[in-house]
Design an enzyme around this catalytic site. Sequence first.
Site, PDB file in Angstrom:
ATOM      1  N   GLU A 222     -17.503 -23.214   4.572  1.00  0.00           N
ATOM      2  CA  GLU A 222     -16.151 -23.271   4.005  1.00  0.00           C
ATOM      3  C   GLU A 222     -16.015 -24.654   3.390  1.00  0.00           C
ATOM      4  OE1 GLU A 222     -14.313 -20.589   4.033  1.00  0.00           O
ATOM      5  OE2 GLU A 222     -15.544 -19.414   5.394  1.00  0.00           O
ATOM      6  N   CYS A 256      -7.779 -28.111   1.455  1.00  0.00           N
ATOM      7  CA  CYS A 256      -8.904 -27.700   0.618  1.00  0.00           C
ATOM      8  C   CYS A 256      -8.482 -26.811  -0.542  1.00  0.00           C
ATOM      9  CB  CYS A 256      -9.928 -26.972   1.474  1.00  0.00           C
ATOM     10  SG  CYS A 256      -9.224 -25.571   2.355  1.00  0.00           S
TER      11      CYS A 256
HETATM   12  N1  LIG Z   1     -12.906 -24.251   2.660  1.00  0.00           N
HETATM   13  C1  LIG Z   1     -12.246 -24.705   3.709  1.00  0.00           C
HETATM   14  O1  LIG Z   1     -11.756 -23.945   4.544  1.00  0.00           O
HETATM   15  C2  LIG Z   1     -12.073 -26.182   3.916  1.00  0.00           C
HETATM   16  C3  LIG Z   1     -11.181 -26.616   4.870  1.00  0.00           C
HETATM   17  C4  LIG Z   1     -11.041 -27.997   5.075  1.00  0.00           C
HETATM   18  C5  LIG Z   1     -11.750 -28.896   4.308  1.00  0.00           C
HETATM   19  N2  LIG Z   1     -12.590 -28.430   3.356  1.00  0.00           N
HETATM   20  C6  LIG Z   1     -13.310 -29.368   2.505  1.00  0.00           C
HETATM   21  O2  LIG Z   1     -13.889 -30.374   3.301  1.00  0.00           O
HETATM   22  C7  LIG Z   1     -13.808 -31.657   2.679  1.00  0.00           C
HETATM   23  C8  LIG Z   1     -13.082 -32.613   3.571  1.00  0.00           C
HETATM   24  O3  LIG Z   1     -13.584 -32.572   4.840  1.00  0.00           O
HETATM   25  P1  LIG Z   1     -14.685 -33.586   5.366  1.00  0.00           P
HETATM   26  O4  LIG Z   1     -16.025 -33.031   5.133  1.00  0.00           O
HETATM   27  O5  LIG Z   1     -14.384 -34.929   4.798  1.00  0.00           O
HETATM   28  O6  LIG Z   1     -14.299 -33.463   6.894  1.00  0.00           O
HETATM   29  P2  LIG Z   1     -14.891 -34.165   8.161  1.00  0.00           P
HETATM   30  O7  LIG Z   1     -15.069 -35.615   7.937  1.00  0.00           O
HETATM   31  O8  LIG Z   1     -14.002 -33.704   9.264  1.00  0.00           O
HETATM   32  O9  LIG Z   1     -16.338 -33.527   8.292  1.00  0.00           O
HETATM   33  C9  LIG Z   1     -16.508 -32.166   8.579  1.00  0.00           C
HETATM   34  C10 LIG Z   1     -17.495 -31.989   9.705  1.00  0.00           C
HETATM   35  O10 LIG Z   1     -18.791 -32.342   9.254  1.00  0.00           O
HETATM   36  C11 LIG Z   1     -19.414 -33.167  10.239  1.00  0.00           C
HETATM   37  N3  LIG Z   1     -20.366 -34.036   9.571  1.00  0.00           N
HETATM   38  C12 LIG Z   1     -20.104 -35.110   8.815  1.00  0.00           C
HETATM   39  N4  LIG Z   1     -21.248 -35.657   8.351  1.00  0.00           N
HETATM   40  C13 LIG Z   1     -22.251 -34.904   8.832  1.00  0.00           C
HETATM   41  C14 LIG Z   1     -23.668 -34.937   8.700  1.00  0.00           C
HETATM   42  N5  LIG Z   1     -24.282 -35.874   7.987  1.00  0.00           N
HETATM   43  N6  LIG Z   1     -24.390 -33.994   9.327  1.00  0.00           N
HETATM   44  C15 LIG Z   1     -23.785 -33.043  10.048  1.00  0.00           C
HETATM   45  N7  LIG Z   1     -22.443 -32.950  10.211  1.00  0.00           N
HETATM   46  C16 LIG Z   1     -21.696 -33.877   9.619  1.00  0.00           C
HETATM   47  C17 LIG Z   1     -18.270 -33.917  10.860  1.00  0.00           C
HETATM   48  O11 LIG Z   1     -18.613 -34.394  12.120  1.00  0.00           O
HETATM   49  C18 LIG Z   1     -17.184 -32.876  10.900  1.00  0.00           C
HETATM   50  O12 LIG Z   1     -17.213 -32.109  12.074  1.00  0.00           O
HETATM   51  C19 LIG Z   1     -13.117 -31.409   1.378  1.00  0.00           C
HETATM   52  O13 LIG Z   1     -14.081 -31.239   0.386  1.00  0.00           O
HETATM   53  C20 LIG Z   1     -12.374 -30.121   1.611  1.00  0.00           C
HETATM   54  O14 LIG Z   1     -12.078 -29.413   0.442  1.00  0.00           O
HETATM   55  C21 LIG Z   1     -12.779 -27.108   3.160  1.00  0.00           C
HETATM   56  C1  LIG Z   2      11.068 -11.960   5.385  1.00  0.00           C
HETATM   57  C2  LIG Z   2      11.708 -11.481   4.119  1.00  0.00           C
HETATM   58  C3  LIG Z   2      11.171 -11.745   2.880  1.00  0.00           C
HETATM   59  C4  LIG Z   2       9.953 -12.528   2.705  1.00  0.00           C
HETATM   60  C5  LIG Z   2       9.821 -13.787   3.071  1.00  0.00           C
HETATM   61  C6  LIG Z   2       8.621 -14.540   2.813  1.00  0.00           C
HETATM   62  C7  LIG Z   2       7.577 -13.958   1.953  1.00  0.00           C
HETATM   63  C8  LIG Z   2       8.469 -15.739   3.384  1.00  0.00           C
HETATM   64  C9  LIG Z   2       7.355 -16.604   3.134  1.00  0.00           C
HETATM   65  C10 LIG Z   2       7.271 -17.801   3.747  1.00  0.00           C
HETATM   66  C11 LIG Z   2       6.202 -18.721   3.436  1.00  0.00           C
HETATM   67  C12 LIG Z   2       5.546 -18.687   2.134  1.00  0.00           C
HETATM   68  C13 LIG Z   2       5.828 -19.602   4.348  1.00  0.00           C
HETATM   69  C14 LIG Z   2       4.739 -20.507   4.113  1.00  0.00           C
HETATM   70  C15 LIG Z   2       3.809 -20.660   4.976  1.00  0.00           C
HETATM   71  C16 LIG Z   2       2.702 -21.512   4.706  1.00  0.00           C
HETATM   72  C17 LIG Z   2       1.642 -21.575   5.452  1.00  0.00           C
HETATM   73  C18 LIG Z   2       1.566 -20.776   6.667  1.00  0.00           C
HETATM   74  C19 LIG Z   2       0.567 -22.437   5.025  1.00  0.00           C
HETATM   75  C20 LIG Z   2      -0.607 -22.432   5.573  1.00  0.00           C
HETATM   76  C21 LIG Z   2      -1.616 -23.305   5.075  1.00  0.00           C
HETATM   77  C22 LIG Z   2      -2.855 -23.261   5.479  1.00  0.00           C
HETATM   78  C23 LIG Z   2      -3.259 -22.320   6.515  1.00  0.00           C
HETATM   79  C24 LIG Z   2      -3.818 -24.169   4.915  1.00  0.00           C
HETATM   80  C25 LIG Z   2      -5.103 -24.028   5.033  1.00  0.00           C
HETATM   81  C26 LIG Z   2      -5.991 -25.005   4.515  1.00  0.00           C
HETATM   82  C27 LIG Z   2      -7.328 -24.905   4.540  1.00  0.00           C
HETATM   83  C28 LIG Z   2      -8.051 -23.737   5.041  1.00  0.00           C
HETATM   84  C29 LIG Z   2      -8.153 -25.982   4.016  1.00  0.00           C
HETATM   85  O1  LIG Z   2      -7.879 -27.167   4.069  1.00  0.00           O
HETATM   86  C30 LIG Z   2      11.771 -11.221   1.641  1.00  0.00           C
HETATM   87  C31 LIG Z   2      12.376 -12.366   0.858  1.00  0.00           C
HETATM   88  C32 LIG Z   2      10.691 -10.574   0.801  1.00  0.00           C
HETATM   89  C33 LIG Z   2      12.813 -10.150   1.887  1.00  0.00           C
HETATM   90  C34 LIG Z   2      13.708 -10.469   3.045  1.00  0.00           C
HETATM   91  C35 LIG Z   2      12.923 -10.631   4.310  1.00  0.00           C
END
Ligand SMILES: NC(=O)c1ccc[n+]([C@@H]2O[C@H](COP(=O)([O-])OP(=O)(O)OC[C@H]3O[C@@H](n4cnc5c(N)ncnc54)[C@H](O)[C@@H]3O)[C@@H](O)[C@H]2O)c1
Ligand SMILES: CC1=C(/C=C/C(C)=C/C=C/C(C)=C/C=C/C=C(C)/C=C/C=C(C)/C=C/C=C(\C)C=O)C(C)(C)CCC1
Length: 523
Positions: A222, A256
């Site tokens: 990821e 991310c």
């Molecule tokens: N796609 C996704 O769900 C997602 C989510 C979060 C972050 N990201 C991406 O991650 C990046 C930021 O996170 P980060 O990498 O700086 O986080 P971070 O520094 O937390 O590192 C991530 C993990 O990699 C490990 N790590 C670091 N160097 C390592 C190595 N040389 N060998 C093995 N493991 C190692 C760390 O210990 C850590 O657990 C961004 O590019 C972001 O977009 C992606």
């Molecule tokens: C309930 C009713 C309606 C609908 C309401 C709606 C659609 C509400 C929506 C609320 C929102 C958009 C809340 C936002 C939540 C955001 C979240 C949980 C964000 C999460 C982010 C994450 C997990 C980030 C991840 C990042 C990663 C993986 C990497 O770095 C109506 C209006 C349709 C009708 C009435 C009732």
Amino acid sequence: MEKLPPFTPTSIDDIPQIHKHGVDKFHSHTTRSIDYRRKQLRALYWGLKDEEPALLEACKLDLGKSAYETYLTELGWVLNDIIFMSKNLARFAKDEKAEDISLTNSFMKPRIKKDPLGAVLIIGAYNFPLQLSLGPLIGAIAAGCTAVLKPSENAPNAARIMQHVISHNLDPEAYQVVQGAVPETTALLDCKWDKIFYTGNASVGKIISKKAAETLTPVALELGGRNPAIITKNAEPRLAARRLLWAKLMNVGQVCVSQNYILVDKEILPEFLRQLELALTEFQPKGAEGNEDYGKIATERQWQRLKGMLDSTTGKILMGGKTVKESLFFEPTVVQVETPDDPLLKDESFGPLIPILPVDDIEEAIRIANRVHATPLGLYPFGTKTETDKILSQTRSGGASVNDAFFHASIPTLAFGGVGDSGQGSYRGKASFDCFTHRRSVTTTPSWIESMLDVRYPPYTPEKMKKLRKMTDLKPDFDRQGRRTGRLVWWVLGLGGSGKASVGARWALLVAVAAVVVRFLRA
Ligand SMILES: NC(=O)c1ccc[n+]([C@@H]2O[C@H](COP(=O)([O-])OP(=O)(O)OC[C@H]3O[C@@H](n4cnc5c(N)ncnc54)[C@H](O)[C@@H]3O)[C@@H](O)[C@H]2O)c1
Ligand SMILES: CC1=C(/C=C/C(C)=C/C=C/C(C)=C/C=C/C=C(C)/C=C/C=C(C)/C=C/C=C(\C)C=O)C(C)(C)CCC1
């Protein structure tokens, strides 16, 4: 929170033994039972509930995250995920009837068994320290795997509370936590896992991938991306400004899936910038500094990197720009850039930088987006349906939100993952179960069928070949020019309809009419 143990890296010498525990436990077959998996999931739920205040405080300490944001995007998210998984586990784990099986082969009862992959390693990232570590762990437990979690050392407080919760609530032989940074993770990578699930940057992703390839270990990666938002001349500027700004204020842009840059049609640019300024004052009336809901950059290293990016741009700062090293503060900063080669577009900022590049039209926007990063994690087109459809059909990305910033990634049960170099494999909802499951194809051959299967045994004779062909050959529905054939026959048999429902309805009507006619004639 003081009563909980501090962040202590695991001794590297212990790592091979930790790995062995996980492997041995898997081979004890205990983790395969659905009842066991459900119990572990439920224990994790209550363990997290009990430590809710400590977990909220930990994210505040690590990232300056407000309790509201931690609950919305991390703790509440994970708790709901556990309930969802616990409720649906039996359904996900059930054998599936195999699809597309011919009548002959159906006697062997082909089915898909859901087998756990084995002992897995989960490596978390710092920006959503709970969700990105516990989300995959929930999938691993649900699938019947044993797991070692290596949370990010860059969110040490979240890491130590998670370790406390896991070691005090889950089966300690099956679910273990290793704390540490590069040396500990390297030692973990020296062990043979059945799957490695890694979240983080692409450079480390390559290290993981190479190491895993040595033992042909499957990986889920990821990773990040230079995600574009594209605003056409027909987009609603207020909506676009508010939604995109939300994505950069959350977690101080350390998300991310947040947009890395915005391509705006020149025609709409002045109004979009006005709305962006308005939204900024609406969301943060007293500014970003000292705002309780606005966090900090996680580490000094990340802060330096971001500052370096800002200093190197040739663009013009339109809003924000304030930075304070001591508190790791970074103001949301809007920069109008002149070229796709600007460092703010070329690199992933993973912070509150909002570079805006004006474009002539939608075609130019698509060209630039494909050039900057052909396979980003997310893509956010704003405009009419025709425009956003065109953008989607001429670009690629792990996921996309039309007329929004990463809405797709905020739906907890929607499969989430990258494409190309933004990642491989997906998880969340049922996909988390599937991510740690092997779909094992199984058949059972009945004894009574032996005489019919004699065609497979030597000696191979012309008679057997004839029989074999009769039994197995499919008839082509295309000719040598690649045109469909036999359509007239199907049209007649289908009474001019197409699709099962339509053909069924026509035959039902015909039979009913025929029955009435026969009755009438008999009367
Ligand atoms: N796609 C996704 O769900 C997602 C989510 C979060 C972050 N990201 C991406 O991650 C990046 C930021 O996170 P980060 O990498 O700086 O986080 P971070 O520094 O937390 O590192 C991530 C993990 O990699 C490990 N790590 C670091 N160097 C390592 C190595 N040389 N060998 C093995 N493991 C190692 C760390 O210990 C850590 O657990 C961004 O590019 C972001 O977009 C992606
Ligand atoms: C309930 C009713 C309606 C609908 C309401 C709606 C659609 C509400 C929506 C609320 C929102 C958009 C809340 C936002 C939540 C955001 C979240 C949980 C964000 C999460 C982010 C994450 C997990 C980030 C991840 C990042 C990663 C993986 C990497 O770095 C109506 C209006 C349709 C009708 C009435 C009732």
